[in-house]
Scaffold this motif. Structure first.
Motif, PDB file in Angstrom:
ATOM      1  N   ILE A  64      -4.534   6.138   2.231  1.00  0.00           N
ATOM      2  CA  ILE A  64      -4.247   6.277   0.802  1.00  0.00           C
ATOM      3  C   ILE A  64      -3.503   5.046   0.285  1.00  0.00           C
ATOM      4  O   ILE A  64      -3.759   4.560  -0.826  1.00  0.00           O
ATOM      5  CB  ILE A  64      -3.441   7.558   0.532  1.00  0.00           C
ATOM      6  CG1 ILE A  64      -4.235   8.792   0.986  1.00  0.00           C
ATOM      7  CG2 ILE A  64      -3.094   7.677  -0.940  1.00  0.00           C
ATOM      8  CD1 ILE A  64      -5.580   8.926   0.323  1.00  0.00           C
ATOM      9  N   GLU A  65      -2.590   4.528   1.085  1.00  0.00           N
ATOM     10  CA  GLU A  65      -1.859   3.321   0.672  1.00  0.00           C
ATOM     11  C   GLU A  65      -2.803   2.133   0.537  1.00  0.00           C
ATOM     12  O   GLU A  65      -2.684   1.340  -0.406  1.00  0.00           O
ATOM     13  CB  GLU A  65      -0.752   3.026   1.679  1.00  0.00           C
ATOM     14  CG  GLU A  65       0.408   4.007   1.610  1.00  0.00           C
ATOM     15  CD  GLU A  65       1.429   3.781   2.715  1.00  0.00           C
ATOM     16  OE1 GLU A  65       2.573   4.259   2.561  1.00  0.00           O
ATOM     17  OE2 GLU A  65       1.085   3.133   3.728  1.00  0.00           O
ATOM     18  N   LEU A 123      -5.953   2.221  -0.166  1.00  0.00           N
ATOM     19  CA  LEU A 123      -6.787   2.415  -1.351  1.00  0.00           C
ATOM     20  C   LEU A 123      -6.021   2.084  -2.618  1.00  0.00           C
ATOM     21  O   LEU A 123      -6.527   1.373  -3.504  1.00  0.00           O
ATOM     22  CB  LEU A 123      -7.283   3.862  -1.382  1.00  0.00           C
ATOM     23  CG  LEU A 123      -8.079   4.290  -2.618  1.00  0.00           C
ATOM     24  CD1 LEU A 123      -9.337   3.441  -2.771  1.00  0.00           C
ATOM     25  CD2 LEU A 123      -8.451   5.765  -2.534  1.00  0.00           C
ATOM     26  N   ALA A 124      -4.801   2.594  -2.724  1.00  0.00           N
ATOM     27  CA  ALA A 124      -4.003   2.365  -3.931  1.00  0.00           C
ATOM     28  C   ALA A 124      -3.676   0.891  -4.129  1.00  0.00           C
ATOM     29  O   ALA A 124      -3.551   0.422  -5.267  1.00  0.00           O
ATOM     30  CB  ALA A 124      -2.720   3.188  -3.867  1.00  0.00           C
ATOM     31  N   ALA A 125      -3.533   0.147  -3.023  1.00  0.00           N
ATOM     32  CA  ALA A 125      -3.176  -1.274  -3.115  1.00  0.00           C
ATOM     33  C   ALA A 125      -4.392  -2.168  -3.312  1.00  0.00           C
ATOM     34  O   ALA A 125      -4.241  -3.376  -3.529  1.00  0.00           O
ATOM     35  CB  ALA A 125      -2.426  -1.702  -1.853  1.00  0.00           C
ATOM     36  N   GLN A 153     -10.293   1.432  -9.542  1.00  0.00           N
ATOM     37  CA  GLN A 153      -9.817   2.534  -8.712  1.00  0.00           C
ATOM     38  C   GLN A 153     -10.700   3.769  -8.937  1.00  0.00           C
ATOM     39  O   GLN A 153     -11.361   3.894  -9.961  1.00  0.00           O
ATOM     40  CB  GLN A 153      -8.367   2.859  -9.059  1.00  0.00           C
ATOM     41  CG  GLN A 153      -7.370   1.817  -8.559  1.00  0.00           C
ATOM     42  CD  GLN A 153      -7.217   1.860  -7.044  1.00  0.00           C
ATOM     43  OE1 GLN A 153      -6.930   2.905  -6.455  1.00  0.00           O
ATOM     44  NE2 GLN A 153      -7.417   0.715  -6.397  1.00  0.00           N
ATOM     45  N   ALA A 162       2.371   6.364  -3.771  1.00  0.00           N
ATOM     46  CA  ALA A 162       1.339   5.540  -4.397  1.00  0.00           C
ATOM     47  C   ALA A 162       0.066   6.314  -4.680  1.00  0.00           C
ATOM     48  O   ALA A 162      -0.822   5.834  -5.372  1.00  0.00           O
ATOM     49  CB  ALA A 162       1.016   4.335  -3.492  1.00  0.00           C
ATOM     50  N   ALA A 163      -0.029   7.529  -4.134  1.00  0.00           N
ATOM     51  CA  ALA A 163      -1.255   8.313  -4.324  1.00  0.00           C
ATOM     52  C   ALA A 163      -1.525   8.565  -5.799  1.00  0.00           C
ATOM     53  O   ALA A 163      -2.664   8.520  -6.252  1.00  0.00           O
ATOM     54  CB  ALA A 163      -1.138   9.633  -3.565  1.00  0.00           C
ATOM     55  N   GLY A 164      -0.486   8.844  -6.575  1.00  0.00           N
ATOM     56  CA  GLY A 164      -0.649   9.005  -8.011  1.00  0.00           C
ATOM     57  C   GLY A 164      -1.287  10.323  -8.406  1.00  0.00           C
ATOM     58  O   GLY A 164      -1.537  11.208  -7.597  1.00  0.00           O
ATOM     59  N   THR A 178      -4.272  10.864  -9.480  1.00  0.00           N
ATOM     60  CA  THR A 178      -5.705  11.020  -9.233  1.00  0.00           C
ATOM     61  C   THR A 178      -5.994  11.776  -7.943  1.00  0.00           C
ATOM     62  O   THR A 178      -7.135  12.168  -7.693  1.00  0.00           O
ATOM     63  CB  THR A 178      -6.404   9.653  -9.159  1.00  0.00           C
ATOM     64  OG1 THR A 178      -5.841   8.898  -8.083  1.00  0.00           O
ATOM     65  CG2 THR A 178      -6.246   8.891 -10.472  1.00  0.00           C
ATOM     66  N   VAL A 179      -4.975  11.989  -7.109  1.00  0.00           N
ATOM     67  CA  VAL A 179      -5.183  12.658  -5.828  1.00  0.00           C
ATOM     68  C   VAL A 179      -5.069  14.164  -5.994  1.00  0.00           C
ATOM     69  O   VAL A 179      -4.125  14.671  -6.602  1.00  0.00           O
ATOM     70  CB  VAL A 179      -4.161  12.157  -4.782  1.00  0.00           C
ATOM     71  CG1 VAL A 179      -4.272  12.977  -3.500  1.00  0.00           C
ATOM     72  CG2 VAL A 179      -4.394  10.683  -4.487  1.00  0.00           C
TER      73      VAL A 179
END
Length: 500
Positions: free
Chosen positions: A23-24, A26-28, A33, A55-57, A59-60
């Motif tokens: 997940i990190e 992907l977010a970075a 996105q 960082a998942a935000g 959208t998860v």
């Protein structure tokens, strides 16, 4: 400039710590996105919350599939997705820094006949020493076709073939099976340029023996795709014939020894020893040759052949009559507040009013050849407020308004009666499916409260929640699939196909 298509990321997981790293990464990543990241928790029971990074935000979203295997977990994920493309990644891969940008490039402008785009997988091997047998096996993933460590599919293509075959209960062959069915449906699968890394994670002493369970899945592949499935799936031939010879010679030696036939036992035992030694050496020589690795190879080389044969026999028995995985054949609706306005304990046909869009939704399903059923709790019968005849009269009025319903099933009991049919128990769905000549797994259940989708899950069917004013917020949060109205629910059933 062409705008990149929207995409969802689906990640089945059993809660490995590597999920956080994924997940990190992907977010970075640089580039567009995902519209949503659907984490499907496939642990058998409710466990500790998944450790997702900040960082998942927003959208998860975390869904639960209940330990039914990665195929069913991925189905839960893509069915909940709302975008044109669905990208499946494993929970132990690491995405390249430019993965979102390269994914957008992979998907943008693909012709309509392209149903899927595969990513490029790298398996780093240890520096400074030779790879172990397990690490070499993992490295073989780099050359595999269509593996869901990183595979993007059009959602419509998934819906056309019914998604993953949930009879594959482990992460083995389910991706090849899906790819063959998608290609058989007239879609092309192509390779993209995005990069992911799949570390060779540590494995236990008996890991190579446990993976022999995949031999049962090979039987399922043969049953549904024919004897040439390996060539079509670009799968290697493996060593099963040698394993069969080693197992047969070993059993012959034991039987001859017990029967007192020493010469036969010696010959058969010699064949077993030669085959086993060849297998062990083939695994030991390329490896690090440490004492621990040699011991593991010697012990597991004895155990693997009979394990492979046992699982092949098990698969032969289990999948003797296996048919191809079929897509949805029937849609089962709750009645009150789903197809008609809810009038508590109504026995008067004159008070029946169709929900907005209900007739159009059912007619679309009929035009696509799907059977229609209604599964409804009618506790007013048990309470003495309506009769069974009243229920039938109301149901006949529903058909006058909405068209023919292929099967009606209702539960006349109350909560305290202990029946199997009152939702969220599964019997109504099981009975309706049986009468329609379908399996529960070939049915979709659409309803407005948690009991409806819980009953679907209990029966092994797919459930879609269409909330109304009486739907509780926690029911919406817990539902795997939610649609804002009947039209949208039918869109999901039909895989986004346009109305006709």
């Amino acid at each position: 400039m062409t705008r990149p298509p929207s995409y969802s990321v689906v990640v089945p997981t059993v809660g490995r710590p590597s999920l956080r790293t994924l997940i990190e990464s992907l977010a970075a990543g640089s580039g567009p996105q995902p519209a949503e990241v659907l984490i499907v928790d496939d642990r058998p029971g409710p466990g500790t919350p998944l450790h997702l990074p900040a960082a998942a935000g927003d959208t998860v979203r975390v869904l639960r599939s209940g330990g039914v295997g990665p195929a069913a977990a991925r189905n839960a994920g893509w069915r909940a997705a709302t975008t044109e493309w669905v990208v499946f990644v494993d929970d132990d891969v690491v995405l390249a820094p430019d993965w979102p940008a390269r994914l957008a490039a992979d998907l943008t402008g693909q012709p309509d006949d392209v149903g899927g785009v595969q990513g490029c997988l790298t398996v780093p091997l240890p520096a400074g020493r030779r790879a172990t047998d397990w690490e070499r096996n993992t490295a073989g993933l780099a050359g595999a076709s269509w593996i869901t460590a990183d595979m993007a599919y059009r959602r419509a293509a998934l819906a056309e073939v019914g998604g993953f075959d949930e009879r594959f209960r482990r992460a083995y062959r389910e991706d090849s099976d899906l790819a063959l069915r998608v290609m058989d449906g007239g879609h092309r699968l192509v390779r993209g340029g995005r990069q992911v890394t799949h570390p060779a994670r540590p494995a236990g002493f008996w890991a190579s023996v446990r993976v022999q369970a995949g031999n049962a899945d090979d039987i399922l592949m043969r049953r549904v795709h024919g004897p040439d499935w390996r060539d079509r799936a670009r799968a290697g031939r493996g060593r099963f014939r040698r394993h069969l010879a080693a197992t047969g010679s070993g059993l012959t030696a034991l039987a001859a020894w017990r029967a007192g036939s020493r010469p036969v036992a010696v010959v058969a035992g010699g064949v077993w020893a030669a085959l086993t030694a060849e297998f062990a050496l083939a695994r030991i020589i390329p490896g690090p040759r440490t004492p621990a690795e040699i011991t593991r190879m010697l012990v597991t080389s004895v155990a693997i052949p009979p394990a492979a044969v046992w699982h092949r026999l098990r698969g032969t028995a289990r999948h003797a009559n296996a048919a191809p995985w079929r897509r949805t054949r029937a849609v089962l609706f709750d009645r009150d507040d789903t197809l008609i306005r809810d009038v508590p304990y109504n026995g008067d046909p004159a008070r029946v009013e169709a929900m907005p869009g209900a007739r159009q939704a059912l007619d679309r399903l009929r035009r696509h050849g799907l059977r229609i059923g209604v599964v409804s709790n009618q506790s007013g019968v048990a309470k003495g407020m309506i009769t069974v005849a009243d229920v039938h009269r109301v149901n006949r009025r529903v058909e006058q308004l909405l068209g023919q319903v292929d099967v009606w099933e209702f539960c006349p009991h109350d909560d305290g009666d202990g029946c199997r049919c009152r939702k969220p128990r599964p019997a109504l769905i099981e009975q309706a499916a049986r009468r329609l000549g379908a399996l529960p797994s070939e049915c979709v259940v659409i309803g407005d409260i948690g009991r409806d989708v819980d009953a679907a899950e209990a029966a092994g069917a797919r459930g879609i929640l269409v909330p109304t004013g009486r739907t509780r917020l926690e029911e919406i949060a817990q539902a795997t699939e939610v649609a804002p109205d009947l039209r949208s629910a039918v869109d999901r059933v039909l895989g986004g196909r346009r109305p006709r």
